[in-house]
Design a protein around this motif. Sequence first.
Motif, PDB file in Angstrom:
ATOM      1  N   ARG A 122       1.557  -8.816  -1.143  1.00  0.00           N
ATOM      2  CA  ARG A 122       0.755  -7.439  -0.448  1.00  0.00           C
ATOM      3  C   ARG A 122       1.766  -6.691   1.189  1.00  0.00           C
ATOM      4  O   ARG A 122       2.337  -5.465   0.627  1.00  0.00           O
ATOM      5  CB  ARG A 122      -0.467  -8.139   1.086  1.00  0.00           C
ATOM      6  N   ALA A 123       2.663  -7.810   2.116  1.00  0.00           N
ATOM      7  CA  ALA A 123       3.348  -7.378   3.398  1.00  0.00           C
ATOM      8  C   ALA A 123       4.868  -6.211   1.868  1.00  0.00           C
ATOM      9  O   ALA A 123       4.879  -5.209   2.263  1.00  0.00           O
ATOM     10  CB  ALA A 123       4.259  -8.668   3.795  1.00  0.00           C
ATOM     11  N   ALA A 124       5.382  -7.063   0.743  1.00  0.00           N
ATOM     12  CA  ALA A 124       5.890  -6.341   0.552  1.00  0.00           C
ATOM     13  C   ALA A 124       5.623  -4.716  -0.180  1.00  0.00           C
ATOM     14  O   ALA A 124       6.750  -4.493  -0.611  1.00  0.00           O
ATOM     15  CB  ALA A 124       7.008  -7.391  -0.908  1.00  0.00           C
ATOM     16  N   LEU A 125       4.314  -5.252  -0.946  1.00  0.00           N
ATOM     17  CA  LEU A 125       4.269  -3.983  -1.888  1.00  0.00           C
ATOM     18  C   LEU A 125       3.811  -2.826  -0.935  1.00  0.00           C
ATOM     19  O   LEU A 125       3.934  -1.694  -1.379  1.00  0.00           O
ATOM     20  CB  LEU A 125       2.393  -4.330  -2.158  1.00  0.00           C
ATOM     21  N   THR A 126       4.238  -2.919   0.907  1.00  0.00           N
ATOM     22  CA  THR A 126       4.286  -1.268   1.605  1.00  0.00           C
ATOM     23  C   THR A 126       5.432  -0.818   0.960  1.00  0.00           C
ATOM     24  O   THR A 126       5.570   0.526   1.375  1.00  0.00           O
ATOM     25  CB  THR A 126       4.180  -1.645   2.929  1.00  0.00           C
ATOM     26  N   LEU A 127       6.313  -1.565   0.455  1.00  0.00           N
ATOM     27  CA  LEU A 127       7.523  -0.991  -0.038  1.00  0.00           C
ATOM     28  C   LEU A 127       7.093  -0.546  -0.511  1.00  0.00           C
ATOM     29  O   LEU A 127       8.524   1.060  -1.531  1.00  0.00           O
ATOM     30  CB  LEU A 127       9.204  -1.768  -0.041  1.00  0.00           C
ATOM     31  N   ALA A 128       6.103  -0.642  -1.601  1.00  0.00           N
ATOM     32  CA  ALA A 128       5.826   0.464  -2.697  1.00  0.00           C
ATOM     33  C   ALA A 128       5.112   1.695  -2.500  1.00  0.00           C
ATOM     34  O   ALA A 128       4.241   2.146  -3.125  1.00  0.00           O
ATOM     35  CB  ALA A 128       6.181  -0.362  -3.927  1.00  0.00           C
ATOM     36  N   GLY A 129       4.674   2.221  -1.587  1.00  0.00           N
ATOM     37  CA  GLY A 129       3.918   2.923  -1.352  1.00  0.00           C
ATOM     38  C   GLY A 129       2.501   2.590  -0.985  1.00  0.00           C
ATOM     39  O   GLY A 129       1.684   3.093  -1.122  1.00  0.00           O
TER      40      GLY A 129
END
Length: 305
Positions: A106-113
């Motif tokens: 979930r934290a990393a997916l913030t990089l995908a918008g």
Amino acid sequence: MTAAPHNHTPATPPPRNRTTPRPTRRHRLIYGTVNEDHAVETAVLPATGRLLVIASGGDIALHLAAQGADVTAVDSNPAQLTHVRDRITGAPPKDGSVEHMQRLTRAALTLAGWRHTALTRFCSLDDPTEQIRQWHDRFNTRRLRAILALLTSPASIRATGFSAFTSRTTPRFDILLRTRLERGLARHPNRDNPFLHRLLLGTPTPTPPIDPARITLIHTDVAHHLESVPPASYDGFSLSNVLDGTGPEYAHRLRAALHRAAAPGAIAVSRSFTATDDPTATEWAIRDRSMLWGAVRIEHPGQTP
């Protein structure tokens, strides 16, 4: 979901709601919660009676006990049993290695918008057609696919205990996850899907209140346990995906033990990450709101072959 039984640890059943021994480094908590939709079990298993389940994170055992069944929960990993014992007495679920990976995802997916506000709005939708449209337009992007492929690399899969679900013939884990997520979005309204809320927002799934006396915890391998109880001991079974990653010898042993331990009319629910050509098992997998499984089988092990 629970991992296939790597540690076959025969044990004399301990006193009710006790586990043995305490966890060691070899037995870490993998599943704090269960990625299996209890609505499948509550729809097909008897509301009362004697049920055998894989302990895993405890959710299936808790929901079946809340219906009024007497549940025996077994697991070869004592860390899972300690965790379920705590949940039985009212403690909130802890994070296992799978939840840890989901939190990092979930934290990393913030990089995908995938911002929290947008995800909250997405999780409030109740029209599967609109859900699929937004999934393709806003979420299933090239950047997301690249990040998910990295997060579900073979090394990450091994670290979180999912290696039993993959093989040389299994498609890439990230592709399977995206495909099954899309399949579930096309079927289930987001607003009413607690598994999607937990996956995308980290929202805990509700734990039903139960009578602790309705659940017995036993540290053992499921096949060994079924071989040790009197014939016709159980009216139903929830076996998670214990056959994922095992060979034909163990599968044959487990099926024979199920047949022996099943009362007349008993029903068994089992899951597999691997897809199947069986349309009924595929349909049940789609009905499972966790949106993870390739096959969910509803069988009658007490019937004469």
